[in-house]
Design a protein around this motif. Structure first.
Motif, PDB file in Angstrom:
ATOM      1  N   TYR A   1       0.837  -1.207   0.000  1.00  0.00           N
ATOM      2  CA  TYR A   1       0.000   0.000   0.000  1.00  0.00           C
ATOM      3  C   TYR A   1       0.872   1.259   0.000  1.00  0.00           C
ATOM      4  CZ  TYR A   1      -4.334  -2.599   0.807  1.00  0.00           C
ATOM      5  OH  TYR A   1      -5.418  -3.430   0.678  1.00  0.00           O
ATOM      6  N   CYS A   2       1.973   1.208   0.733  1.00  0.00           N
ATOM      7  CA  CYS A   2       2.886   2.353   0.751  1.00  0.00           C
ATOM      8  C   CYS A   2       3.498   2.588  -0.625  1.00  0.00           C
ATOM      9  CB  CYS A   2       3.985   2.134   1.785  1.00  0.00           C
ATOM     10  SG  CYS A   2       3.415   2.168   3.507  1.00  0.00           S
ATOM     11  N   VAL A   3       3.853   1.509  -1.320  1.00  0.00           N
ATOM     12  CA  VAL A   3       4.382   1.631  -2.678  1.00  0.00           C
ATOM     13  C   VAL A   3       3.354   2.295  -3.593  1.00  0.00           C
ATOM     14  CG1 VAL A   3       5.033   0.323  -4.746  1.00  0.00           C
ATOM     15  CG2 VAL A   3       6.028  -0.274  -2.521  1.00  0.00           C
ATOM     16  N   ILE A   4       2.109   1.837  -3.522  1.00  0.00           N
ATOM     17  CA  ILE A   4       1.045   2.426  -4.339  1.00  0.00           C
ATOM     18  C   ILE A   4       0.885   3.905  -4.015  1.00  0.00           C
ATOM     19  CG2 ILE A   4      -1.468   2.462  -4.647  1.00  0.00           C
ATOM     20  CD1 ILE A   4      -0.123   0.266  -6.235  1.00  0.00           C
TER      21      ILE A   4
ATOM     22  N   ILE B   1      11.166   2.330  -0.751  1.00  0.00           N
ATOM     23  CA  ILE B   1       9.742   2.346  -1.081  1.00  0.00           C
ATOM     24  C   ILE B   1       9.437   3.409  -2.136  1.00  0.00           C
ATOM     25  CG2 ILE B   1       7.413   2.735  -0.179  1.00  0.00           C
ATOM     26  CD1 ILE B   1       8.472   0.071   0.708  1.00  0.00           C
ATOM     27  N   PRO B   2       9.945   4.664  -2.014  1.00  0.00           N
ATOM     28  CA  PRO B   2       9.730   5.632  -3.084  1.00  0.00           C
ATOM     29  C   PRO B   2      10.296   5.191  -4.428  1.00  0.00           C
ATOM     30  CG  PRO B   2      10.397   6.763  -1.093  1.00  0.00           C
ATOM     31  CD  PRO B   2      10.587   5.295  -0.840  1.00  0.00           C
ATOM     32  N   SER B   3      11.448   4.506  -4.415  1.00  0.00           N
ATOM     33  CA  SER B   3      12.046   4.048  -5.673  1.00  0.00           C
ATOM     34  C   SER B   3      11.184   2.990  -6.346  1.00  0.00           C
ATOM     35  CB  SER B   3      13.451   3.498  -5.428  1.00  0.00           C
ATOM     36  OG  SER B   3      14.325   4.516  -4.989  1.00  0.00           O
ATOM     37  N   ILE B   4      10.653   2.065  -5.559  1.00  0.00           N
ATOM     38  CA  ILE B   4       9.746   1.063  -6.127  1.00  0.00           C
ATOM     39  C   ILE B   4       8.505   1.754  -6.669  1.00  0.00           C
ATOM     40  CG2 ILE B   4       8.333  -0.972  -5.631  1.00  0.00           C
ATOM     41  CD1 ILE B   4      10.363  -1.672  -3.415  1.00  0.00           C
ATOM     42  N   GLY B   5       8.001   2.752  -5.930  1.00  0.00           N
ATOM     43  CA  GLY B   5       6.821   3.488  -6.374  1.00  0.00           C
ATOM     44  C   GLY B   5       7.044   4.230  -7.675  1.00  0.00           C
ATOM     45  N   ALA B   6       8.189   4.887  -7.802  1.00  0.00           N
ATOM     46  CA  ALA B   6       8.485   5.630  -9.029  1.00  0.00           C
ATOM     47  C   ALA B   6       8.595   4.692 -10.224  1.00  0.00           C
ATOM     48  CB  ALA B   6       9.776   6.425  -8.863  1.00  0.00           C
TER      49      ALA B   6
ATOM     50  N   PRO C   1      -3.997  -1.957  -5.006  1.00  0.00           N
ATOM     51  CA  PRO C   1      -3.221  -2.205  -6.229  1.00  0.00           C
ATOM     52  C   PRO C   1      -3.981  -3.144  -7.147  1.00  0.00           C
ATOM     53  CG  PRO C   1      -2.321  -3.465  -4.405  1.00  0.00           C
ATOM     54  CD  PRO C   1      -3.381  -2.579  -3.817  1.00  0.00           C
ATOM     55  N   SER C   2      -3.843  -2.941  -8.435  1.00  0.00           N
ATOM     56  CA  SER C   2      -4.454  -3.861  -9.393  1.00  0.00           C
ATOM     57  C   SER C   2      -3.632  -5.156  -9.430  1.00  0.00           C
ATOM     58  CB  SER C   2      -4.474  -3.235 -10.784  1.00  0.00           C
ATOM     59  OG  SER C   2      -3.152  -3.136 -11.295  1.00  0.00           O
ATOM     60  N   PRO C   3      -4.201  -6.231  -9.954  1.00  0.00           N
ATOM     61  CA  PRO C   3      -3.414  -7.472 -10.097  1.00  0.00           C
ATOM     62  C   PRO C   3      -2.133  -7.258 -10.904  1.00  0.00           C
ATOM     63  CG  PRO C   3      -5.745  -7.941 -10.387  1.00  0.00           C
ATOM     64  CD  PRO C   3      -5.620  -6.443 -10.308  1.00  0.00           C
ATOM     65  N   ALA C   4      -2.215  -6.434 -11.961  1.00  0.00           N
ATOM     66  CA  ALA C   4      -1.027  -6.181 -12.773  1.00  0.00           C
ATOM     67  C   ALA C   4       0.028  -5.417 -11.970  1.00  0.00           C
ATOM     68  CB  ALA C   4      -1.405  -5.395 -14.030  1.00  0.00           C
ATOM     69  N   GLU C   5      -0.412  -4.484 -11.146  1.00  0.00           N
ATOM     70  CA  GLU C   5       0.539  -3.738 -10.318  1.00  0.00           C
ATOM     71  C   GLU C   5       1.192  -4.645  -9.285  1.00  0.00           C
ATOM     72  OE1 GLU C   5      -1.239   0.805 -10.303  1.00  0.00           O
ATOM     73  OE2 GLU C   5      -2.223  -0.710  -9.060  1.00  0.00           O
ATOM     74  N   LEU C   6       0.413  -5.520  -8.673  1.00  0.00           N
ATOM     75  CA  LEU C   6       0.994  -6.453  -7.711  1.00  0.00           C
ATOM     76  C   LEU C   6       2.026  -7.363  -8.371  1.00  0.00           C
ATOM     77  CD1 LEU C   6      -1.874  -7.687  -5.350  1.00  0.00           C
ATOM     78  CD2 LEU C   6       0.130  -6.319  -4.753  1.00  0.00           C
ATOM     79  N   THR C   7       1.718  -7.807  -9.559  1.00  0.00           N
ATOM     80  CA  THR C   7       2.670  -8.654 -10.286  1.00  0.00           C
ATOM     81  C   THR C   7       3.954  -7.887 -10.580  1.00  0.00           C
ATOM     82  OG1 THR C   7       0.901  -9.958 -11.307  1.00  0.00           O
ATOM     83  CG2 THR C   7       3.047  -9.972 -12.399  1.00  0.00           C
ATOM     84  N   ALA C   8       3.815  -6.629 -11.004  1.00  0.00           N
ATOM     85  CA  ALA C   8       4.992  -5.813 -11.297  1.00  0.00           C
ATOM     86  C   ALA C   8       5.835  -5.594 -10.049  1.00  0.00           C
ATOM     87  CB  ALA C   8       4.565  -4.477 -11.890  1.00  0.00           C
TER      88      ALA C   8
END
Length: 256
Positions: A21-24, A44-49, A232-239
């Motif tokens: 959730y923090c990544v999103i 976490i910000p890097s994964i989010g970006a 997060p969408s399923p595609a976002e979780l997979t990514a």
């Protein structure tokens, strides 16, 4: 939508960790930015970006932290000369997400010292690029552990410039100044209030308004109905899980 009590709706958290959730929430900071330089500081910000670039913000420019522009998978796609980097920094075309040792209700940030500046109880990093970042391009913040030690009534020293300090300095300080959001392990905050003071914008599922207020050293604005950070969408979780952070480092930084 949640109520202000922050009780999670049934079935709202299937297999999603607090870190995800923090990544999103961090990724959403760059939504709609267009072709700007994303400068995330921290895991976490890097994964989010990188997630934002792969999904809803394809025009973002990502760097390796030095002089190269890279794709989300790290493939080099260009060179960023130092002169061009400075042009982006001073012209509002960069969006930084920094950390904070202290943040106050108007978004003033401190990573320099704790206590009296002339005789601090603790010496930290120094202001670093905080003043230039905050006055010349949008800056968001990431706080991995929300507490009263970080969210304080007044920072001990201003490094990153908040809304009240920028306004006091006049038009030259407010031209590019903007703090889109603050993300912590408890929720998301913005400054969408008449006096640009901090407002609780969303709760991460499993967190209550009462928890946030108890962990904050000032009284944030709290709407009558506080939404939850989006799923997060399923595609976002997979990514996130299979492409960007397959080692699961995010869950070591944010527990729960």
């Amino acid at each position: 939508m949640s109520t202000a009590s922050g009780t999670s709706p049934a079935g709202s958290r299937p297999r999603v960790t607090r870190a995800e959730y923090c990544v999103i929430a961090c990724a959403e900071a760059w939504r709609g930015d267009g072709e700007v330089l994303a400068s995330p500081m921290g895991l976490i910000p890097s994964i989010g970006a990188r997630l934002a670039r792969r999904t809803f913000s394809p025009d973002l420019l990502l760097t390796d932290g030095e002089a190269l522009l890279v794709d989300p998978d790290g493939t080099v796609e260009g060179w960023l000369p130092y002169r061009q980097h400075l042009a982006l920094v001073t012209g509002g075309r960069r969006h930084v997400m920094m950390g904070a040792s202290q943040l106050d209700r108007f978004g003033n940030q401190n990573i320099s010292c704790v206590g009296d500046w002339e005789r601090p109880a603790r010496q930290l990093l120094g202001v670093r690029g905080g003043p230039v970042n905050t006055l010349n391009n949008p800056v968001s913040y990431w706080v991995r552990k929300h507490s009263r030690r970080v969210f304080v009534a007044k920072v001990d020293m201003i490094g990153g410039v908040g809304y009240d300090s920028a306004a006091a300095a006049g038009p030259s300080a407010t031209r590019f100044h903007r703090i889109p959001r603050v993300v912590s392990n408890l929720g998301v905050f913005d400054f969408a209030t008449p006096d640009h003071s901090m407002r609780l914008a969303s709760l991460h599922p499993g967190v209550t308004v009462e928890e946030v207020v108890a962990a904050t050293g000032f009284e944030p604005a709290v709407p009558d109905d506080v939404p939850y950070t989006r799923e997060p969408s399923p595609a976002e979780l997979t990514a996130i899980r299979e492409v960007i952070d397959p080692r699961g480092l995010r869950d070591r930084e944010v527990k729960g």
